[in-house]
Design an enzyme around this catalytic site. Structure first.
Site, PDB file in Angstrom:
ATOM      1  N   CYS A   1      18.352 -17.296  17.031  1.00 57.75           N
ATOM      2  CA  CYS A   1      17.243 -17.430  16.072  1.00 57.75           C
ATOM      3  C   CYS A   1      17.060 -16.148  15.255  1.00 57.75           C
ATOM      4  CB  CYS A   1      15.953 -17.755  16.830  1.00 57.75           C
ATOM      5  SG  CYS A   1      14.505 -17.887  15.769  1.00 57.75           S
TER       6      CYS A   1
ATOM      7  N   ASP B   1      -3.189   1.620  23.784  1.00 60.11           N
ATOM      8  CA  ASP B   1      -2.705   1.946  22.459  1.00 60.11           C
ATOM      9  C   ASP B   1      -3.234   3.300  21.980  1.00 60.11           C
ATOM     10  OD1 ASP B   1      -1.350   1.261  20.218  1.00 60.11           O
ATOM     11  OD2 ASP B   1      -2.930   0.095  19.297  1.00 60.11           O
TER      12      ASP B   1
ATOM     13  N   CYS C   1      -0.354  -7.763   9.244  1.00 61.99           N
ATOM     14  CA  CYS C   1       0.516  -8.882   8.869  1.00 61.99           C
ATOM     15  C   CYS C   1       0.963  -9.589  10.147  1.00 61.99           C
ATOM     16  CB  CYS C   1       1.741  -8.349   8.114  1.00 61.99           C
ATOM     17  SG  CYS C   1       2.940  -9.636   7.712  1.00 61.99           S
TER      18      CYS C   1
ATOM     19  N   CYS D   1       5.941 -12.250  11.077  1.00 59.63           N
ATOM     20  CA  CYS D   1       7.052 -12.346  12.037  1.00 59.63           C
ATOM     21  C   CYS D   1       6.615 -12.992  13.352  1.00 59.63           C
ATOM     22  CB  CYS D   1       7.699 -10.989  12.276  1.00 59.63           C
ATOM     23  SG  CYS D   1       6.668  -9.796  13.129  1.00 59.63           S
TER      24      CYS D   1
ATOM     25  N   CYS E   1      10.513 -11.985   6.837  1.00 58.04           N
ATOM     26  CA  CYS E   1       9.815 -10.736   6.486  1.00 58.04           C
ATOM     27  C   CYS E   1       9.985 -10.424   4.994  1.00 58.04           C
ATOM     28  CB  CYS E   1      10.340  -9.573   7.329  1.00 58.04           C
ATOM     29  SG  CYS E   1       9.530  -8.009   6.901  1.00 58.04           S
TER      30      CYS E   1
END
Length: 307
Positions: free
Chosen positions: A189, A132, A239, A242, A196
């Site tokens: 789905c 990352d 968060c 999702c 969100c």
């Protein structure tokens, strides 16, 4: 007859398992043709918000052979971070990936050890480890290597373990046997899109990064826009909505990495504790944590916005 490529590939996959990685997939290093127009379009629509670094090194982001000289293979690895316990319900929330120590250091050490093992076993192999931290399209390489498919929430999903894991790469100058992409199992789905609260998933498989709660609470350096007030569902850092609602995460299993275990104080903190947090407590509870990225002032800004 087993050839060298096969022997080397089997060795690398066995070593990655020994080091605690969830899974390992390998792709031939080269230009990501399908990703190029997607990335260009995403940037053109300014869905990166203030993440200007996403605009840098466009060519390198799509072609690891420009990033690592003579690279032949991209080894993609997943490391589970799903916790065995989560924060108490009367609390402001932080993303599960941030419960323990900063994953950059934890994974980088494992990747260095994997490269060392490859060099010890196979000989003169050059490469670089990525967590990352450079222009590498992690999810695209992991999907190309058969580790999962990119879901409607733009996360890498797998049928066996969901999506609560980190993705990292080792890009090396060694030819190996390559894996193939798996099929998409999102079907009809739309759980992630429906859940969100900031409507950041603007279309299936397209996330407007500049509307994401993680962006506002981590990447954004200025004040959070007032029109977002009341939409954060108590998330103070990152968060997981999702991911939490994704049916495939029913299969998430707790990680076995001691360094990802949270400070016990974190799990018991109430909203009152968060609101009264001092810089001293912040440094003690979140020592070596990803929360250091937002700094104490950034966390206080987020908490004040949630009041």
């Amino acid at each position: 007859m087993i050839n060298n490529k096969e022997i080397h590939t089997q060795f690398i996959k066995a070593e990655s398992k020994r080091l605690g990685f969830l899974s390992c997939g390998i792709s031939k290093a080269g230009f990501l043709e399908q990703e190029a127009p997607r990335l260009e379009n995403w940037l053109k629509k300014q869905m990166n918000g203030q993440m200007s670094y996403m605009e840098n090194n466009f060519d390198k982001r799509l072609d690891p052979t420009l990033l690592v000289e003579d690279s032949k293979s991209v080894i993609s690895l997943l490391l589970n971070y799903y916790p065995s316990e989560i924060q108490n319900t009367d609390s402001y929330k932080i993303s599960k990936y941030a419960y323990g120590q900063d994953y950059h250091f934890v994974i980088k050490d494992k990747l260095k050890e994997l490269l060392f093992s490859i060099q010890s076993e196979i000989g003169d192999v050059s490469g670089r480890a990525f967590v990352d931290s450079a222009p590498v399209l992690d999810k695209a390489w992991a999907a190309k290597s058969g580790l999962g498919w990119i879901g409607k929430n733009s996360n890498l999903l797998t049928q066996k373990v969901g999506s609560f894991y980190f993705i990292a790469e080792l890009i090396i100058d060694l030819d190996l046997e390559y894996d193939h992409a798996v099929t998409d199992h999102c079907g009809s789905c739309t759980a992630c899109i429906d859940a969100c609260p900031t409507e950041a998933i603007v279309a299936p498989y397209v996330v407007d990064g500049s509307k994401c709660i993680s962006y506002f609470t981590i990447e954004l350096k200025e004040n959070i826009p007032l029109e977002m007030k009341g939409k954060f569902n108590e998330w103070a850092f990152g968060c997981d909505i999702c991911q939490d609602v994704c049916p495939w995460n029913r299969f998430s299993k707790p990680h076995k990495e001691p360094l990802f275990n949270p400070n016990p104080e974190l799990l018991s903190m109430s909203k009152k504790d968060w609101n009264e947090i001092t810089e001293e407590t912040f440094k003690a509870v979140f020592k070596n944590s990803p929360l250091k990225r937002t700094k104490f002032d950034g966390l206080k800004r987020n908490l004040n916005f949630l009041k």
